[in-house]
Design a protein around this motif. Sequence first.
Motif, short mmCIF file in Angstrom:
data_model
loop_
_atom_site.label_atom_id
_atom_site.label_comp_id
_atom_site.label_asym_id
_atom_site.label_seq_id
_atom_site.Cartn_x
_atom_site.Cartn_y
_atom_site.Cartn_z
N VAL A 147 -0.65 2.56 9.67
CA VAL A 147 -0.39 1.14 9.43
C VAL A 147 1.02 0.98 8.86
N SER A 149 4.30 -2.07 9.24
CA SER A 149 4.40 -3.48 8.84
C SER A 149 5.46 -4.16 9.69
N ARG A 197 -6.23 -8.70 -0.81
CA ARG A 197 -6.05 -8.97 -2.26
C ARG A 197 -4.58 -8.91 -2.69
N1 LIG Z 1 -1.72 -7.40 3.61
C1 LIG Z 1 -0.60 -7.53 4.32
O1 LIG Z 1 -0.06 -8.65 4.48
C2 LIG Z 1 0.01 -6.31 4.99
C3 LIG Z 1 1.00 -6.55 5.95
C4 LIG Z 1 1.58 -5.44 6.59
C5 LIG Z 1 1.17 -4.16 6.25
N2 LIG Z 1 0.22 -3.98 5.30
C6 LIG Z 1 -0.16 -2.60 5.00
O2 LIG Z 1 -1.55 -2.46 5.23
C7 LIG Z 1 -2.07 -1.44 4.38
C8 LIG Z 1 -3.30 -1.97 3.66
O3 LIG Z 1 -2.91 -3.08 2.90
P1 LIG Z 1 -3.96 -4.19 2.37
O4 LIG Z 1 -3.26 -5.48 2.47
O5 LIG Z 1 -5.30 -4.00 2.99
O6 LIG Z 1 -3.95 -3.80 0.82
P2 LIG Z 1 -5.12 -3.32 -0.18
O7 LIG Z 1 -4.47 -3.18 -1.50
O8 LIG Z 1 -6.28 -4.25 -0.06
O9 LIG Z 1 -5.49 -1.90 0.42
C9 LIG Z 1 -4.74 -0.74 0.15
C10 LIG Z 1 -5.71 0.38 -0.12
O10 LIG Z 1 -4.98 1.58 -0.37
C11 LIG Z 1 -5.51 2.19 -1.54
N3 LIG Z 1 -4.46 2.97 -2.18
C12 LIG Z 1 -3.39 2.53 -2.87
N4 LIG Z 1 -2.65 3.56 -3.31
C13 LIG Z 1 -3.28 4.68 -2.89
C14 LIG Z 1 -3.02 6.07 -3.04
N5 LIG Z 1 -1.97 6.51 -3.74
N6 LIG Z 1 -3.87 6.95 -2.47
C15 LIG Z 1 -4.95 6.53 -1.77
N7 LIG Z 1 -5.26 5.23 -1.61
C16 LIG Z 1 -4.43 4.33 -2.16
C17 LIG Z 1 -5.97 1.03 -2.41
O11 LIG Z 1 -6.90 1.43 -3.39
C18 LIG Z 1 -6.56 0.10 -1.36
O12 LIG Z 1 -7.92 0.38 -1.08
C19 LIG Z 1 -0.93 -1.01 3.48
O13 LIG Z 1 -0.33 0.16 4.00
C20 LIG Z 1 0.03 -2.18 3.56
O14 LIG Z 1 1.37 -1.81 3.30
C21 LIG Z 1 -0.38 -5.03 4.67
#
Ligand SMILES: NC(=O)c1ccc[n+]([C@@H]2O[C@H](COP(=O)([O-])OP(=O)(O)OC[C@H]3O[C@@H](n4cnc5c(N)ncnc54)[C@H](O)[C@@H]3O)[C@@H](O)[C@H]2O)c1
Length: 257
Positions: A147, A149, A197
Amino acid sequence: MSYDPGPRFLGSLVLVTGAAHGIGRACVEWFAAEGARVVVADLDIETAREVVEALGGSGQEHLAVEVDVTEDGSVRACVEAASDHLGGIDVLVNVAGGGIPNKDFESTGDDMWARAMELNLMGTVRSIRASLPHLRRSTRHPAIVSVSSVNALVALGGEPYSAAKLGLVSLTRGLAVELGPAGIRVNAVAPGTIRSRVWDNQEGGADRMLPLYPLGRVGEPDDIAGAVTFLASRDASWITGHTLPVDGGLLTGHRQV
Ligand SMILES: NC(=O)c1ccc[n+]([C@@H]2O[C@H](COP(=O)([O-])OP(=O)(O)OC[C@H]3O[C@@H](n4cnc5c(N)ncnc54)[C@H](O)[C@@H]3O)[C@@H](O)[C@H]2O)c1
């Protein structure tokens, strides 16, 4: 005709990092719904266990494993636990990652850059490196999906995070070429704004980004899970090395102003 409308992951062994919340959790649910056995790996082990419980089943199919992707030993232990439980790994999904609270470029020090790289780029490097011996042994169309971005592909601020996510685009390309002869496909998705979140503490939440989206809404975790499962599935059996924007049209352009 070889079209097969059945569940795409019956018997597949899937490891998802960052699987307790948001996008990762949605991926777990989609893989499990199509017959996969899933290891739910996350720093937040309590919520990872809740995710496994919510999946139901006999209690033997899925497993929650604690992992910190910024620690190589932790990643190796997680991958071994996953492989022991599942009996191998066919699909690795690298979701663990996130933004780093940096302000402007000039006041962002090396520590912030290092944190962004450790979590978003090196975490995935470690997970792939540890999983490769298992993926090489897979006989069920092995695949890696990471994943990234939209930040990797267009300037939206947050340089350390964006640069780390662009690193995943390059890693995806390089490994696709290197691992192609072994039959391992390597792809990534580049999500736009996804309602998870991470937007909760920001004024206006995810919806403040809505004007950027031609499709008139921000994304949901399921929008990304649909793309991730497609790229991991036999439907994408001749697709490798790509980073697929899943962005409601954000990168396509803007309406006239
Ligand atoms: N939400 C958005 O708008 C968005 C957009 C583009 C990309 N992303 C990417 O999508 C992915 C998921 O994001 P999300 O929005 O679901 O966020 P989220 O915070 O809900 O999920 C991230 C997950 O990663 C886990 N995590 C964090 N640090 C960690 C570590 N060191 N080791 C293992 N697990 C760890 C967290 O506990 C959580 O369950 C990320 O890589 C984020 O950069 C999110």
